[in-house]
Motif scaffolding. Sequence first.
Motif, PDB file in Angstrom:
ATOM      1  N   LEU A 109       0.814  -1.200  -0.159  1.00  0.00           N
ATOM      2  CA  LEU A 109      -0.012  -0.059   0.133  1.00  0.00           C
ATOM      3  C   LEU A 109       0.865   1.093  -0.051  1.00  0.00           C
ATOM      4  N   VAL A 110       1.948   1.631   0.841  1.00  0.00           N
ATOM      5  CA  VAL A 110       2.687   2.582   0.923  1.00  0.00           C
ATOM      6  C   VAL A 110       3.454   2.586  -0.412  1.00  0.00           C
ATOM      7  N   GLY A 111       4.075   1.477  -0.703  1.00  0.00           N
ATOM      8  CA  GLY A 111       4.759   1.530  -2.266  1.00  0.00           C
ATOM      9  C   GLY A 111       3.814   2.168  -3.208  1.00  0.00           C
ATOM     10  N   ALA A 112       2.597   1.736  -3.274  1.00  0.00           N
ATOM     11  CA  ALA A 112       1.639   2.289  -4.229  1.00  0.00           C
ATOM     12  C   ALA A 112       1.416   3.763  -4.022  1.00  0.00           C
ATOM     13  N   MET A 113       1.194   4.090  -2.711  1.00  0.00           N
ATOM     14  CA  MET A 113       1.016   5.635  -2.441  1.00  0.00           C
ATOM     15  C   MET A 113       2.133   6.420  -2.862  1.00  0.00           C
ATOM     16  N   ILE A 114       3.429   6.085  -2.550  1.00  0.00           N
ATOM     17  CA  ILE A 114       4.538   6.872  -2.768  1.00  0.00           C
ATOM     18  C   ILE A 114       4.771   6.919  -4.444  1.00  0.00           C
ATOM     19  N   SER A 115       4.356   5.924  -4.936  1.00  0.00           N
ATOM     20  CA  SER A 115       4.358   5.927  -6.671  1.00  0.00           C
ATOM     21  C   SER A 115       3.414   6.893  -7.104  1.00  0.00           C
ATOM     22  N   THR A 116       2.220   6.785  -6.610  1.00  0.00           N
ATOM     23  CA  THR A 116       1.260   7.724  -7.063  1.00  0.00           C
ATOM     24  C   THR A 116       1.532   9.248  -6.798  1.00  0.00           C
ATOM     25  N   THR A 117       2.326   9.360  -5.773  1.00  0.00           N
ATOM     26  CA  THR A 117       2.742  10.861  -5.861  1.00  0.00           C
ATOM     27  C   THR A 117       3.979  11.122  -6.644  1.00  0.00           C
ATOM     28  N   GLU A 118       4.756  10.370  -6.916  1.00  0.00           N
ATOM     29  CA  GLU A 118       5.788  10.422  -8.091  1.00  0.00           C
ATOM     30  C   GLU A 118       4.896  10.393  -9.567  1.00  0.00           C
ATOM     31  N   ALA A 119       4.038   9.587  -9.902  1.00  0.00           N
ATOM     32  CA  ALA A 119       3.474   9.472 -11.150  1.00  0.00           C
ATOM     33  C   ALA A 119       2.809  10.774 -11.586  1.00  0.00           C
ATOM     34  N   ILE A 120       2.062  11.513 -10.320  1.00  0.00           N
ATOM     35  CA  ILE A 120       1.313  12.821 -10.548  1.00  0.00           C
ATOM     36  C   ILE A 120       2.326  13.786 -10.387  1.00  0.00           C
ATOM     37  N   GLY A 121       2.750  14.080  -9.054  1.00  0.00           N
ATOM     38  CA  GLY A 121       3.191  15.195  -8.512  1.00  0.00           C
ATOM     39  C   GLY A 121       4.808  15.126  -9.441  1.00  0.00           C
TER      40      GLY A 121
END
Length: 437
Positions: free
Chosen positions: A132-144
């Motif tokens: 879950l955390v890995g997916a969250m951090i990647s989401t921030t990188e994917a968009i931010g």
Amino acid sequence: MRIAPADWQVLLEYVVSLIMFSRWFPPGSLWRDAAFMRVFWSNTLSMLGTAVTQMALPLTAVQFLHASATQMGLLAAAQLVPFILSLPAGVWIDRSSKRRMAVWFNLLAAFGLMLIPAGYLAGVLSMPLLYLVGAMISTTEAIGGSAAQVFVTQLVGRDRLVEANGKLFGATSVAMVIGPAFAASMVALFGPPLAITMDAASFVIAAVLIGQVRFAEPQSPAPNASVWQQTHEGLLLVWHTPVLRVLVVVVFGWITLNDSFRALYVLFATRELGLSAGHIALINTLGAVGGLLGSMLVHRLERRFGIRATLAWGIVLAGLGYLCYAQPTATWIGVSIWAGLALMIQDAGATLYVVNYLSLRQAVTPDALLGRMVVTMRFLTILFAPLGTIAIGHAGDVFGLRVVFIGIGVVCVVLGLAASRWLPTHTRAPEAALVTE
């Protein structure tokens, strides 16, 4: 392992040379640009924190949760999936303030990282939580992170992209030289799960620095098309631009191979080479030195050999690094030095590849589609990569990690050689690509 005085000296000299002697740089140098320097320091500090997570996250999985190679492959896949699901975010980026998005997604990354120490203290730490955390951090990188790339393009201009990206990756490499020793100290002092707090703090500081940048961002015209139509325009841009179309294939191969290696190299170091956290810090430090050397040479090599050739041979060099990493055994004297030198070769090649890839794709894209281009390229190149990392992780359980690393290295070398032939001479995408079919 503590941070050696020599490490502090390197960092201090680097900071002083940039802050106290910036007037020595020629007029017009990016080192004298206050807005760019805030982005530069934001990137440096966040990467210093990332060095902690780079060590602490896999150690948390391996030492606390006894993860298998297949589970490490799943962890890598969890960090790739958000790039696939964020395709419509390109429209959001093109319509919004890139600086503001970078700020808020840095803060979201800090929140996601704090779930790991919180889960550890609450006694609910598990592999699903790490996924879950890995997916969250990647989401921030994917968009931010995509918004930040567009922001840098707007801030420095197209003609200085290789220079700016080279300096930013130089900052990354310096941070990663210091980072492993810092990470090892934090892991030894607090344990892997709690050490990740340092990375969360670095994202907060990065958000503050970017928030202080004063820059009049270009205003995008009010869209006349729906979100889907604009998303479709991003897909058409990639299809109609030969350089971007070929890069999709090349980058897909790179991401699958590199992310699989990164998911497994700590497992190999601890279980097959018998290395401690301190030795892994040494390996990561030597790897970061390679990245620093690559960032120092990338602008010169690009001017001498061209952006296409430098990109392709960077991939080949990284492949040779993977092959070298597969060679040592636990009985070797200086096994950590050999593994570190292998990562040095790999990181040097990776830097040559990444800097030129980012600069090339930004250079050929019209301003109005920069956000959609970045997100679309990430979507297309990562679409099937999670399946690749899971398959390679499972192969590590079946055939052994050494065999897998040799396979990764061979395929990477072939990919680089193919890229040197496939990539056309780049030209900027025509405005006609804006027209939806």
